[in-house]
Write a protein that holds these residues in place. Sequence first.
Motif, PDB file in Angstrom:
ATOM      1  N   GLY A   1     -34.285 -50.048  31.393  1.00  0.00           N
ATOM      2  CA  GLY A   1     -34.491 -48.618  31.162  1.00  0.00           C
ATOM      3  C   GLY A   1     -33.363 -48.020  30.347  1.00  0.00           C
ATOM      4  O   GLY A   1     -33.591 -47.211  29.448  1.00  0.00           O
ATOM      5  N   LEU A   2     -32.151 -48.441  30.640  1.00  0.00           N
ATOM      6  CA  LEU A   2     -30.981 -47.975  29.895  1.00  0.00           C
ATOM      7  C   LEU A   2     -31.110 -48.338  28.418  1.00  0.00           C
ATOM      8  O   LEU A   2     -30.851 -47.519  27.538  1.00  0.00           O
ATOM      9  N   GLU A   3     -31.543 -49.559  28.160  1.00  0.00           N
ATOM     10  CA  GLU A   3     -31.738 -50.004  26.775  1.00  0.00           C
ATOM     11  C   GLU A   3     -32.842 -49.189  26.091  1.00  0.00           C
ATOM     12  O   GLU A   3     -32.714 -48.822  24.921  1.00  0.00           O
ATOM     13  N   LYS A   4     -33.892 -48.892  26.830  1.00  0.00           N
ATOM     14  CA  LYS A   4     -35.031 -48.162  26.279  1.00  0.00           C
ATOM     15  C   LYS A   4     -34.651 -46.759  25.805  1.00  0.00           C
ATOM     16  O   LYS A   4     -35.221 -46.250  24.839  1.00  0.00           O
ATOM     17  N   ILE A   5     -33.675 -46.137  26.454  1.00  0.00           N
ATOM     18  CA  ILE A   5     -33.276 -44.777  26.077  1.00  0.00           C
ATOM     19  C   ILE A   5     -31.970 -44.773  25.282  1.00  0.00           C
ATOM     20  O   ILE A   5     -31.297 -43.750  25.171  1.00  0.00           O
ATOM     21  N   ASP A   6     -31.622 -45.933  24.736  1.00  0.00           N
ATOM     22  CA  ASP A   6     -30.441 -46.066  23.873  1.00  0.00           C
ATOM     23  C   ASP A   6     -29.145 -45.802  24.632  1.00  0.00           C
ATOM     24  O   ASP A   6     -28.199 -45.228  24.096  1.00  0.00           O
ATOM     25  N   GLY A   7     -29.118 -46.218  25.894  1.00  0.00           N
ATOM     26  CA  GLY A   7     -27.900 -46.100  26.688  1.00  0.00           C
ATOM     27  C   GLY A   7     -27.022 -47.323  26.489  1.00  0.00           C
ATOM     28  O   GLY A   7     -27.351 -48.225  25.716  1.00  0.00           O
ATOM     29  N   GLU A   8     -25.915 -47.346  27.184  1.00  0.00           N
ATOM     30  CA  GLU A   8     -24.999 -48.478  27.056  1.00  0.00           C
ATOM     31  C   GLU A   8     -24.214 -48.661  28.347  1.00  0.00           C
ATOM     32  O   GLU A   8     -24.074 -47.737  29.142  1.00  0.00           O
ATOM     33  N   VAL A   9     -23.725 -49.889  28.532  1.00  0.00           N
ATOM     34  CA  VAL A   9     -22.853 -50.205  29.658  1.00  0.00           C
ATOM     35  C   VAL A   9     -21.459 -50.426  29.092  1.00  0.00           C
ATOM     36  O   VAL A   9     -21.276 -51.208  28.165  1.00  0.00           O
ATOM     37  N   VAL A  10     -20.502 -49.710  29.640  1.00  0.00           N
ATOM     38  CA  VAL A  10     -19.104 -49.845  29.218  1.00  0.00           C
ATOM     39  C   VAL A  10     -18.348 -50.443  30.392  1.00  0.00           C
ATOM     40  O   VAL A  10     -18.284 -49.845  31.467  1.00  0.00           O
ATOM     41  N   ALA A  11     -17.802 -51.647  30.193  1.00  0.00           N
ATOM     42  CA  ALA A  11     -17.026 -52.311  31.245  1.00  0.00           C
ATOM     43  C   ALA A  11     -15.543 -52.136  30.944  1.00  0.00           C
ATOM     44  O   ALA A  11     -15.111 -52.242  29.801  1.00  0.00           O
ATOM     45  N   HIS A  12     -14.786 -51.848  31.989  1.00  0.00           N
ATOM     46  CA  HIS A  12     -13.342 -51.712  31.834  1.00  0.00           C
ATOM     47  C   HIS A  12     -12.666 -52.239  33.085  1.00  0.00           C
ATOM     48  O   HIS A  12     -13.275 -52.297  34.158  1.00  0.00           O
TER      49      HIS A  12
END
Length: 97
Positions: free
Chosen positions: A57-68
């Motif tokens: 779903g995140l990919e579908k709405i052009d979201g992203e995962v930021v790992a830190h």
Amino acid sequence: MPDVDDAVQLLTDPTNVTEAEVTRPRPLRTVKHDRVIAKLRKAGAGKAEARTLALQGLEKIDGEVVAHPRRGGDQRGVPGGSEVEDWMIPADAVRWY
């Protein structure tokens, strides 16, 4: 059983997002991903399936995962070398009522 569209609905629900603490060219919101996954699990998805649906779903709405890296150690004595994920979505994807 929930599907990707259900995940998108949860990801874009204003009760599941907060202001992002990052500076980017486009306005972003941070997703309360634990809440989203919990709601998908409550709807019948298994643990891994709920995470997979949410990421799709995140990919579908052009979201992203930021790992830190996690700051410092955990209070239970776990070393601070683990990573923390922030899930970000475009601000205009949030469904304001």
